[in-house]
Design an enzyme around this catalytic site. Structure first.
Site, mmCIF file in Angstrom:
data_model
loop_
_atom_site.group_PDB
_atom_site.id
_atom_site.type_symbol
_atom_site.label_atom_id
_atom_site.label_comp_id
_atom_site.label_asym_id
_atom_site.label_seq_id
_atom_site.Cartn_x
_atom_site.Cartn_y
_atom_site.Cartn_z
ATOM 1 N N TYR A 1 -6.078 26.152 156.260
ATOM 2 C CA TYR A 1 -5.295 27.532 155.769
ATOM 3 C C TYR A 1 -4.717 27.134 154.318
ATOM 4 O O TYR A 1 -4.210 26.355 154.250
ATOM 5 C CB TYR A 1 -4.217 26.953 157.331
ATOM 6 C CG TYR A 1 -4.539 27.980 158.727
ATOM 7 C CD1 TYR A 1 -4.591 29.249 158.787
ATOM 8 C CD2 TYR A 1 -4.512 26.931 159.505
ATOM 9 C CE1 TYR A 1 -5.505 29.443 159.991
ATOM 10 C CE2 TYR A 1 -4.836 27.586 160.358
ATOM 11 C CZ TYR A 1 -4.984 28.557 161.044
ATOM 12 O OH TYR A 1 -5.690 29.226 162.170
ATOM 13 N N ARG B 1 -8.845 25.623 166.041
ATOM 14 C CA ARG B 1 -10.543 26.539 165.488
ATOM 15 C C ARG B 1 -11.467 25.071 164.896
ATOM 16 O O ARG B 1 -10.818 25.164 163.844
ATOM 17 C CB ARG B 1 -9.801 26.880 164.064
ATOM 18 C CG ARG B 1 -8.838 28.261 164.698
ATOM 19 C CD ARG B 1 -8.251 28.809 162.862
ATOM 20 N NE ARG B 1 -8.267 30.533 163.218
ATOM 21 C CZ ARG B 1 -8.300 31.886 162.730
ATOM 22 N NH1 ARG B 1 -7.353 31.068 160.925
ATOM 23 N NH2 ARG B 1 -8.889 32.440 162.709
ATOM 24 N N SER C 1 -9.599 35.265 165.452
ATOM 25 C CA SER C 1 -10.538 35.660 164.659
ATOM 26 C C SER C 1 -10.836 37.043 164.653
ATOM 27 O O SER C 1 -11.000 37.708 164.466
ATOM 28 C CB SER C 1 -11.247 34.529 163.815
ATOM 29 O OG SER C 1 -11.419 33.571 163.290
ATOM 30 N N GLN D 1 -14.811 27.954 168.683
ATOM 31 C CA GLN D 1 -15.332 29.413 168.090
ATOM 32 C C GLN D 1 -15.025 30.645 169.516
ATOM 33 O O GLN D 1 -14.519 31.701 168.612
ATOM 34 C CB GLN D 1 -16.185 28.720 166.989
ATOM 35 C CG GLN D 1 -16.319 29.178 165.706
ATOM 36 C CD GLN D 1 -17.251 28.904 164.409
ATOM 37 O OE1 GLN D 1 -18.540 29.176 165.284
ATOM 38 N NE2 GLN D 1 -16.704 28.656 163.572
ATOM 39 N N ASP E 1 -11.967 31.904 170.220
ATOM 40 C CA ASP E 1 -10.849 31.951 168.793
ATOM 41 C C ASP E 1 -10.130 33.280 168.401
ATOM 42 O O ASP E 1 -10.544 34.446 167.774
ATOM 43 C CB ASP E 1 -11.430 31.900 167.258
ATOM 44 C CG ASP E 1 -11.121 31.612 166.690
ATOM 45 O OD1 ASP E 1 -9.457 32.342 166.650
ATOM 46 O OD2 ASP E 1 -10.888 31.058 165.287
HETATM 47 P P1 NAD Z 1 -4.500 33.896 157.753
HETATM 48 O O1 NAD Z 1 -4.394 35.054 158.717
HETATM 49 O O2 NAD Z 1 -3.731 32.663 157.939
HETATM 50 O O3 NAD Z 1 -3.723 34.307 156.131
HETATM 51 C C1 NAD Z 1 -5.104 34.919 155.610
HETATM 52 C C2 NAD Z 1 -5.385 34.716 154.172
HETATM 53 O O4 NAD Z 1 -4.361 34.959 153.506
HETATM 54 C C3 NAD Z 1 -5.903 33.580 153.959
HETATM 55 O O5 NAD Z 1 -6.985 33.597 153.798
HETATM 56 C C4 NAD Z 1 -4.949 32.649 153.364
HETATM 57 O O6 NAD Z 1 -5.156 31.897 152.607
HETATM 58 C C5 NAD Z 1 -3.980 34.058 152.498
HETATM 59 N N1 NAD Z 1 -2.603 33.931 151.807
HETATM 60 C C6 NAD Z 1 -1.758 32.698 152.011
HETATM 61 N N2 NAD Z 1 -1.165 32.405 151.126
HETATM 62 C C7 NAD Z 1 -1.182 33.945 149.717
HETATM 63 C C8 NAD Z 1 -0.784 34.359 149.074
HETATM 64 N N3 NAD Z 1 0.783 33.122 148.563
HETATM 65 N N4 NAD Z 1 -1.712 35.033 148.094
HETATM 66 C C9 NAD Z 1 -3.449 35.500 148.566
HETATM 67 N N5 NAD Z 1 -3.574 34.765 149.664
HETATM 68 C C10 NAD Z 1 -2.761 34.209 150.309
HETATM 69 O O7 NAD Z 1 -5.947 33.158 157.636
HETATM 70 P P2 NAD Z 1 -7.135 33.141 158.280
HETATM 71 O O8 NAD Z 1 -7.801 34.732 158.444
HETATM 72 O O9 NAD Z 1 -6.348 33.039 160.151
HETATM 73 O O10 NAD Z 1 -7.998 32.553 158.495
HETATM 74 C C11 NAD Z 1 -7.855 31.062 157.285
HETATM 75 C C12 NAD Z 1 -8.738 30.057 157.030
HETATM 76 O O11 NAD Z 1 -9.224 29.875 158.219
HETATM 77 C C13 NAD Z 1 -10.197 30.321 156.738
HETATM 78 O O12 NAD Z 1 -10.756 29.530 155.783
HETATM 79 C C14 NAD Z 1 -10.852 30.980 157.582
HETATM 80 O O13 NAD Z 1 -12.065 30.835 157.354
HETATM 81 C C15 NAD Z 1 -10.565 30.240 158.276
HETATM 82 N N6 NAD Z 1 -11.197 30.137 159.571
HETATM 83 C C16 NAD Z 1 -11.935 29.510 160.973
HETATM 84 C C17 NAD Z 1 -12.105 29.426 161.411
HETATM 85 C C18 NAD Z 1 -12.720 27.953 162.445
HETATM 86 O O14 NAD Z 1 -13.476 26.895 161.964
HETATM 87 N N7 NAD Z 1 -13.349 28.231 164.006
HETATM 88 C C19 NAD Z 1 -11.676 29.960 162.219
HETATM 89 C C20 NAD Z 1 -11.094 31.198 161.216
HETATM 90 C C21 NAD Z 1 -11.457 31.073 160.269
#
Ligand code: NAD
Length: 374
Positions: free
Chosen positions: A219, A114, A125, A119, A122
């Site tokens: 994460y 990521r 996402s 992007q 991805d």
């Molecule tokens: P994910 O699907 O792994 O998890 C979903 C959400 O659940 C996350 O926000 C996580 O913090 C939350 N979570 C985990 N345990 C929890 C708990 N006990 N209580 C409450 N919430 C909890 O995550 P995702 O949606 O794939 O993305 C995670 C991070 O990666 C985000 O910050 C996102 O912005 C970032 N991201 C970055 C890029 C990039 O830079 N290209 C792309 C996609 C996502």
């Protein structure tokens, strides 16, 4: 490839994107009926310049699918072929072993790093975007009341209150969608950065008096049992007050954390709705059943099962764009140039030339190397 796994309606390449691959010099073969689940018929692929065939595998250099190939299909691949698909290696150790032994190069879409350069590839996402939207719509559909405030001559109807737990890509999309429909939205996530993102969507960030849990790569980390108990205790009043509860929390490579117990759901009002996107990986809500609606207390609890596939058209279009972007990196001029010094390809590569290159998968399938401490 036509997807064969149960409940998979998506397709890895849509007719609109065939021309991107032919322009690179590739010949595109589409298995008969591949796009039907996503409403793309064979004629549309043929018009776009693909050949629709019953059995594309024996001639394939590069195989695109959403779900991993079955072991039977993998065995029919020419040696040296490259597969691009989701490949949850922890669930598919036998397939990974076969791919290694067959000298197939496999790239896993969920392992694309990521980083900003990747992007556009991805798929986690893009599919989370679809899933998050769908969750909010399912919640609105099951709830037998308005989301928005209505002020009418016949009186005022107060808006619904929606609580979203987990504000990653899917959670933020669920928040945005529920807001657009007019609900009052409150949300919580363990990551520090999430509160600002929640507020930027116009929702209220639930602040709990607990340490945040930021892990590697943006994460979440897994919680201790004590923190998880406290979190549930502090979230209980928010859950009890919600008309709609949407849970999207995940920790990569782990079963989903249980954020809401059965007792917490039992405190919800009559007619309330719970939508659990994490049901496929164990569920954020105790008692949830993936692919079904169950009643807990007064609430209807909907367990998501392959949620992106429930909107197969847009999910396929986005996934196919991610895949085409990866193929453009992998085979820019019609010829495969698998540059494993490239961070994106190295990160996504599970097997290549008879070796499992993704270290956690290698340890899982082959055990730790001699001398390595387990
Ligand atoms: P994910 O699907 O792994 O998890 C979903 C959400 O659940 C996350 O926000 C996580 O913090 C939350 N979570 C985990 N345990 C929890 C708990 N006990 N209580 C409450 N919430 C909890 O995550 P995702 O949606 O794939 O993305 C995670 C991070 O990666 C985000 O910050 C996102 O912005 C970032 N991201 C970055 C890029 C990039 O830079 N290209 C792309 C996609 C996502």
């Amino acid at each position: 490839m036509r997807e064969t796994r149960e409940s998979e309606a998506r397709v890895a390449l849509v007719p609109e994107l065939v021309a991107k691959l032919t322009a690179l010099g590739h010949e595109v073969l589409v298995e008969t009926g591949a796009g039907l689940g996503a409403l793309a018929d064979d004629a549309a692929y043929a018009e776009a310049g693909a050949s629709v065939v019953d059995d594309p595998l024996p001639d394939a250099g590069l195989v695109l699918s959403v779900q991993p190939l079955t072991r039977e299909a993998a065995r029919r691949l020419p040696s040296g072929a490259v597969t691009v698909s989701f490949l949850p290696t922890a669930l598919e150790p036998d397939l990974v072993r076969d791919l290694r032994d067959l000298s197939v190069t496999s790239l896993a879409m969920e392992l694309v790093p990521r980083i900003s350069r990747a992007q556009s590839m991805d798929a986690l996402s893009s599919q989370s975007l679809v899933a998050g939207y769908r969750c909010a719509i399912v919640c609105a559909g099951l709830l037998r009341r308005f989301f928005p405030l209505n002020m009418t001559a016949a009186g005022t109807v107060p808006p619904a209150e929606v609580v979203v737990l987990g504000a990653g890509v899917a959670g933020l999309q669920a928040i945005a969608t529920a807001k657009r429909l007019g609900a009052v939205v409150k949300a919580y996530d363990v990551r520090a950065a999430a509160a600002e993102e929640i507020r930027s969507m116009g929702a209220q960030a639930i602040e709990l008096d607990l340490p945040t849990l930021e892990g590697a790569g943006g994460y979440a980390r897994e919680m201790s049992e004590e923190r998880s108990r406290l979190q549930r205790e502090l979230l209980a009043p928010y859950v009890a007050n919600a008309d709609g509860l949407i849970t999207t929390a995940a920790v990569p490579g782990r079963t989903a954390p249980v954020l809401v117990t059965r007792a917490m759901v039992e405190q919800m009002r009559a007619g309330s709705v719970v939508v659990d996107l994490a049901a496929d990986s164990g569920g954020n809500v105790e008692g949830v059943v993936a692919g079904d609606v169950v009643r807990i207390g007064h609430a209807q609890v909907w367990g998501g099962r392959n949620v992106p596939s429930q909107m197969p058209g847009p999910a396929s279009r986005l996934y196919a764009q991610n895949v085409v972007n990866l193929v453009t990196l992998l085979a820019p001029e019609g010829e495969l140039v698998l540059d494993l010094d490239d961070e994106i390809l190295a990160g996504a590569c599970v097997t290549h030339a008879g070796v499992i290159r993704h270290e956690p998968t290698r340890v899982l399938v082959e055990g730790p190397a001699e001398g390595e401490v387990q």
